[in-house]
Design a protein around this motif. Structure first.
Motif, PDB file in Angstrom:
ATOM      1  N   LEU A   1       0.724  -1.099  -0.115  1.00  0.00           N
ATOM      2  CA  LEU A   1      -0.019  -0.169   0.614  1.00  0.00           C
ATOM      3  C   LEU A   1       0.802   1.258  -0.094  1.00  0.00           C
ATOM      4  CD1 LEU A   1      -2.011  -1.282   2.537  1.00  0.00           C
ATOM      5  CD2 LEU A   1      -3.095  -0.364   0.026  1.00  0.00           C
ATOM      6  N   SER A   2       0.463   2.137  -0.343  1.00  0.00           N
ATOM      7  CA  SER A   2       1.269   3.449  -0.555  1.00  0.00           C
ATOM      8  C   SER A   2       1.621   3.777   1.173  1.00  0.00           C
ATOM      9  CB  SER A   2       0.105   4.990  -0.518  1.00  0.00           C
ATOM     10  OG  SER A   2       0.448   6.020  -0.528  1.00  0.00           O
ATOM     11  N   GLY A   3       2.545   4.672   1.606  1.00  0.00           N
ATOM     12  CA  GLY A   3       2.760   4.617   2.922  1.00  0.00           C
ATOM     13  C   GLY A   3       2.379   3.155   3.896  1.00  0.00           C
TER      14      GLY A   3
ATOM     15  N   VAL B   1       9.559   7.883 -11.250  1.00  0.00           N
ATOM     16  CA  VAL B   1       8.846   7.209 -12.313  1.00  0.00           C
ATOM     17  C   VAL B   1       8.028   7.775 -13.742  1.00  0.00           C
ATOM     18  CG1 VAL B   1       8.372   4.863 -14.119  1.00  0.00           C
ATOM     19  CG2 VAL B   1      10.210   4.930 -12.428  1.00  0.00           C
ATOM     20  N   ARG B   2       6.562   7.946 -12.618  1.00  0.00           N
ATOM     21  CA  ARG B   2       6.216   8.798 -13.137  1.00  0.00           C
ATOM     22  C   ARG B   2       6.373  10.425 -13.172  1.00  0.00           C
ATOM     23  NH1 ARG B   2       0.516   7.193 -12.560  1.00  0.00           N
ATOM     24  NH2 ARG B   2      -0.062   4.274 -11.744  1.00  0.00           N
ATOM     25  N   HIS B   3       7.065  10.505 -13.238  1.00  0.00           N
ATOM     26  CA  HIS B   3       7.725  11.800 -13.487  1.00  0.00           C
ATOM     27  C   HIS B   3       7.981  12.365 -14.998  1.00  0.00           C
ATOM     28  CE1 HIS B   3       7.068  13.341  -9.518  1.00  0.00           C
ATOM     29  NE2 HIS B   3       8.000  14.687  -9.779  1.00  0.00           N
TER      30      HIS B   3
ATOM     31  N   ALA C   1      -4.382   1.923 -16.303  1.00  0.00           N
ATOM     32  CA  ALA C   1      -3.313   2.769 -15.902  1.00  0.00           C
ATOM     33  C   ALA C   1      -1.815   2.588 -15.714  1.00  0.00           C
ATOM     34  CB  ALA C   1      -3.698   4.358 -15.859  1.00  0.00           C
ATOM     35  N   ARG C   2      -2.786   1.452 -14.529  1.00  0.00           N
ATOM     36  CA  ARG C   2      -1.567   0.842 -13.182  1.00  0.00           C
ATOM     37  C   ARG C   2      -0.708   0.013 -14.181  1.00  0.00           C
ATOM     38  NH1 ARG C   2      -2.488   2.176  -7.599  1.00  0.00           N
ATOM     39  NH2 ARG C   2      -4.780   3.794  -7.452  1.00  0.00           N
ATOM     40  N   SER C   3      -2.163  -0.656 -14.722  1.00  0.00           N
ATOM     41  CA  SER C   3      -1.098  -2.253 -15.667  1.00  0.00           C
ATOM     42  C   SER C   3      -0.198  -1.551 -16.884  1.00  0.00           C
ATOM     43  CB  SER C   3      -2.354  -2.799 -15.898  1.00  0.00           C
ATOM     44  OG  SER C   3      -3.166  -3.363 -15.454  1.00  0.00           O
ATOM     45  N   GLU C   4      -0.242  -0.527 -17.023  1.00  0.00           N
ATOM     46  CA  GLU C   4       0.627  -0.203 -18.224  1.00  0.00           C
ATOM     47  C   GLU C   4       1.557   0.198 -17.374  1.00  0.00           C
ATOM     48  OE1 GLU C   4       1.667  -0.715 -21.070  1.00  0.00           O
ATOM     49  OE2 GLU C   4       2.376   0.873 -21.671  1.00  0.00           O
ATOM     50  N   ASN C   5       1.210   1.415 -16.140  1.00  0.00           N
ATOM     51  CA  ASN C   5       2.768   1.626 -15.738  1.00  0.00           C
ATOM     52  C   ASN C   5       3.736   0.432 -15.167  1.00  0.00           C
ATOM     53  OD1 ASN C   5       3.960   3.400 -14.181  1.00  0.00           O
ATOM     54  ND2 ASN C   5       2.839   3.118 -11.706  1.00  0.00           N
ATOM     55  N   ILE C   6       3.183  -0.816 -14.348  1.00  0.00           N
ATOM     56  CA  ILE C   6       3.810  -1.619 -14.017  1.00  0.00           C
ATOM     57  C   ILE C   6       4.407  -2.632 -14.964  1.00  0.00           C
ATOM     58  CG2 ILE C   6       3.498  -4.231 -13.001  1.00  0.00           C
ATOM     59  CD1 ILE C   6       3.168  -1.119 -11.057  1.00  0.00           C
TER      60      ILE C   6
ATOM     61  N   ILE D   1       3.210   0.589  -6.058  1.00  0.00           N
ATOM     62  CA  ILE D   1       2.183  -0.150  -5.451  1.00  0.00           C
ATOM     63  C   ILE D   1       1.736  -1.230  -5.624  1.00  0.00           C
ATOM     64  CG2 ILE D   1      -0.186   0.005  -4.925  1.00  0.00           C
ATOM     65  CD1 ILE D   1      -0.081   2.896  -4.254  1.00  0.00           C
ATOM     66  N   SER D   2       1.155  -1.401  -7.108  1.00  0.00           N
ATOM     67  CA  SER D   2       1.748  -2.619  -7.813  1.00  0.00           C
ATOM     68  C   SER D   2       0.994  -3.668  -7.507  1.00  0.00           C
ATOM     69  CB  SER D   2       2.994  -3.841  -8.882  1.00  0.00           C
ATOM     70  OG  SER D   2       3.778  -3.786  -7.041  1.00  0.00           O
ATOM     71  N   PRO D   3      -0.828  -3.239  -7.509  1.00  0.00           N
ATOM     72  CA  PRO D   3      -1.441  -4.087  -6.262  1.00  0.00           C
ATOM     73  C   PRO D   3      -2.041  -5.421  -7.337  1.00  0.00           C
ATOM     74  CG  PRO D   3      -2.833  -1.548  -7.816  1.00  0.00           C
ATOM     75  CD  PRO D   3      -1.157  -1.978  -8.280  1.00  0.00           C
TER      76      PRO D   3
ATOM     77  N   VAL E   1       2.034  10.052   5.164  1.00  0.00           N
ATOM     78  CA  VAL E   1       3.877  11.130   5.331  1.00  0.00           C
ATOM     79  C   VAL E   1       3.146  12.405   4.139  1.00  0.00           C
ATOM     80  CG1 VAL E   1       5.784  11.041   4.461  1.00  0.00           C
ATOM     81  CG2 VAL E   1       4.867   9.136   5.149  1.00  0.00           C
ATOM     82  N   LYS E   2       2.321  11.942   3.082  1.00  0.00           N
ATOM     83  CA  LYS E   2       1.982  12.987   2.116  1.00  0.00           C
ATOM     84  C   LYS E   2       0.834  13.807   2.200  1.00  0.00           C
ATOM     85  CE  LYS E   2       4.669   9.646  -0.966  1.00  0.00           C
ATOM     86  NZ  LYS E   2       4.616   8.181  -1.570  1.00  0.00           N
ATOM     87  N   GLY E   3       0.064  12.821   3.373  1.00  0.00           N
ATOM     88  CA  GLY E   3      -1.293  13.484   3.652  1.00  0.00           C
ATOM     89  C   GLY E   3      -2.017  13.415   2.362  1.00  0.00           C
TER      90      GLY E   3
ATOM     91  N   ALA F   1      -9.257  10.121  -6.506  1.00  0.00           N
ATOM     92  CA  ALA F   1      -9.945   9.139  -7.032  1.00  0.00           C
ATOM     93  C   ALA F   1      -9.462   8.123  -7.172  1.00  0.00           C
ATOM     94  CB  ALA F   1     -10.713   9.489  -7.975  1.00  0.00           C
ATOM     95  N   HIS F   2      -9.194   6.667  -7.207  1.00  0.00           N
ATOM     96  CA  HIS F   2      -9.144   5.727  -7.477  1.00  0.00           C
ATOM     97  C   HIS F   2      -7.761   5.829  -6.595  1.00  0.00           C
ATOM     98  CE1 HIS F   2     -11.491   5.460 -10.672  1.00  0.00           C
ATOM     99  NE2 HIS F   2     -10.936   6.734 -11.031  1.00  0.00           N
ATOM    100  N   PHE F   3      -7.563   5.959  -5.102  1.00  0.00           N
ATOM    101  CA  PHE F   3      -6.475   5.899  -4.434  1.00  0.00           C
ATOM    102  C   PHE F   3      -6.694   4.142  -3.810  1.00  0.00           C
ATOM    103  CE2 PHE F   3      -4.413   6.780  -0.929  1.00  0.00           C
ATOM    104  CZ  PHE F   3      -3.019   6.887  -0.847  1.00  0.00           C
TER     105      PHE F   3
HETATM  106  S1  PPS Z   1       0.624   1.995  -9.595  1.00  0.00           S
HETATM  107  O1  PPS Z   1      -0.343   1.177  -8.774  1.00  0.00           O
HETATM  108  O2  PPS Z   1       2.455   0.375  -8.786  1.00  0.00           O
HETATM  109  O3  PPS Z   1       0.904   2.618 -10.380  1.00  0.00           O
HETATM  110  O4  PPS Z   1       1.212   3.056  -8.396  1.00  0.00           O
HETATM  111  P1  PPS Z   1       2.539   3.481  -8.085  1.00  0.00           P
HETATM  112  O5  PPS Z   1       3.004   3.852  -9.643  1.00  0.00           O
HETATM  113  O6  PPS Z   1       3.528   3.114  -7.043  1.00  0.00           O
HETATM  114  O7  PPS Z   1       2.582   4.772  -7.150  1.00  0.00           O
HETATM  115  C1  PPS Z   1       1.340   5.362  -6.234  1.00  0.00           C
HETATM  116  C2  PPS Z   1       2.836   6.897  -5.454  1.00  0.00           C
HETATM  117  O8  PPS Z   1       1.758   7.927  -6.545  1.00  0.00           O
HETATM  118  C3  PPS Z   1       1.014   8.812  -5.357  1.00  0.00           C
HETATM  119  N1  PPS Z   1      -0.467   8.258  -5.437  1.00  0.00           N
HETATM  120  C4  PPS Z   1      -1.190   7.394  -5.628  1.00  0.00           C
HETATM  121  N2  PPS Z   1      -1.235   6.242  -5.408  1.00  0.00           N
HETATM  122  C5  PPS Z   1      -2.330   5.031  -5.203  1.00  0.00           C
HETATM  123  N3  PPS Z   1      -3.106   5.644  -6.047  1.00  0.00           N
HETATM  124  C6  PPS Z   1      -3.300   7.148  -6.431  1.00  0.00           C
HETATM  125  N4  PPS Z   1      -4.825   7.256  -6.699  1.00  0.00           N
HETATM  126  C7  PPS Z   1      -2.924   7.864  -6.490  1.00  0.00           C
HETATM  127  N5  PPS Z   1      -2.674   9.102  -6.729  1.00  0.00           N
HETATM  128  C8  PPS Z   1      -0.853   9.503  -6.138  1.00  0.00           C
HETATM  129  C9  PPS Z   1       1.730   8.052  -4.130  1.00  0.00           C
HETATM  130  O9  PPS Z   1       2.157   8.826  -3.673  1.00  0.00           O
HETATM  131  C10 PPS Z   1       1.888   7.379  -4.413  1.00  0.00           C
HETATM  132  O10 PPS Z   1       3.396   6.933  -3.873  1.00  0.00           O
HETATM  133  P2  PPS Z   1       3.253   5.903  -2.967  1.00  0.00           P
HETATM  134  O11 PPS Z   1       5.068   5.801  -2.765  1.00  0.00           O
HETATM  135  O12 PPS Z   1       3.316   4.070  -3.331  1.00  0.00           O
HETATM  136  O13 PPS Z   1       2.973   5.972  -1.728  1.00  0.00           O
END
Ligand code: PPS
Length: 199
Positions: free
Chosen positions: A34-36, A65-67, A79-84, A106-108, A142-144, A155-157
């Motif tokens: 998960l994020s965090g 990488v998303r930059h 989009a997440r699938s394409e990212n991975i 995250i690669s959910p 951490v990132k709020g 959305a889609h968190f």
């Molecule tokens: S994924 O699911 O693997 O494609 O995501 P990833 O490339 O690892 O990107 C996750 C980081 O993007 C920020 N972020 C979000 N995370 C989850 N859901 C949503 N909607 C979202 N929007 C922005 C967040 O900072 C994630 O970083 P981490 O390090 O996981 O907290």
């Protein structure tokens, strides 16, 4: 789509020769969670430890990488699938270069992680689940982002309005809310040693 008019060019400097020069094997150490949950923190701390042991390493991190490579992608399932997929392809190049590449995404989705496993080969794919209860990740925030997701601003968190599928067959589960960072690094490095990737 793959062009039918391209032919693979084989390098004379092989992966085995690069690994011999590097003094260790190439591998993909894939942190998911998960994020965090501590993926990036752990990936960078493992990299630091390995670097001090003269290993060639590189971290591919979701936010970074998303930059660039994946700047055009959002957070829908597709989009997440394409990212991975892209990250898997990039990571494969690092493995071919004989580098220990550590990824923090995250690669959910299990299918997406399995696709990367198949791409690089199961023996070179070390999947590590950074297990941390959602409540703890949300508490850390951490990132709020969790606060904003709960407020409906994102959305889609993951974990809130988008799913996370925990790995069924990871090489290692690191309980990041239980172990210290130092202890987490120890178990990851021990695994890489046991697998004969680094000495
Ligand atoms: S994924 O699911 O693997 O494609 O995501 P990833 O490339 O690892 O990107 C996750 C980081 O993007 C920020 N972020 C979000 N995370 C989850 N859901 C949503 N909607 C979202 N929007 C922005 C967040 O900072 C994630 O970083 P981490 O390090 O996981 O907290």
């Amino acid at each position: 789509m793959k062009s039918s008019n391209t032919i693979w060019h084989h390098a004379t400097v092989t992966r085995a020769r690069r690994e011999k020069l590097n003094g260790h094997k190439g591998a993909l150490v894939w942190f998911t969670g998960l994020s965090g949950s501590g993926k990036s923190t752990l990936a960078h701390a493992v990299e630091e430890r390995l670097h001090q042991e003269n290993c060639r390493t590189f971290v591919l991190d979701g936010d970074n990488v998303r930059h660039g490579l994946c700047a055009d992608l959002g957070f829908s399932d597709e989009a997440r699938s394409e990212n991975i997929r892209r990250v898997g392809e990039a990571a494969k190049l690092f493995v071919e270069a004989g580098i220990v590449v550590l990824t923090a995404f995250i690669s959910p989705f299990e299918d997406d992680r399995d696709r990367v496993r198949n791409l690089v080969g199961a023996g070179d794919f070390i999947e590590i689940y950074c297990q941390c209860p959602l409540e703890v990740c949300e508490e850390r925030d951490v990132k709020g982002l969790y606060k904003r997701a709960r407020a409906g601003e994102i959305a889609h968190f993951t974990g809130i309005s988008s799913p996370y599928e925990p790995p069924r067959s990871s090489c290692l589960v690191v309980e990041t809310s239980v172990l210290s960072l130092e202890e987490s690094v120890d178990v990851v490095v021990a695994l890489l040693q046991a697998r004969g990737i680094v000495s």
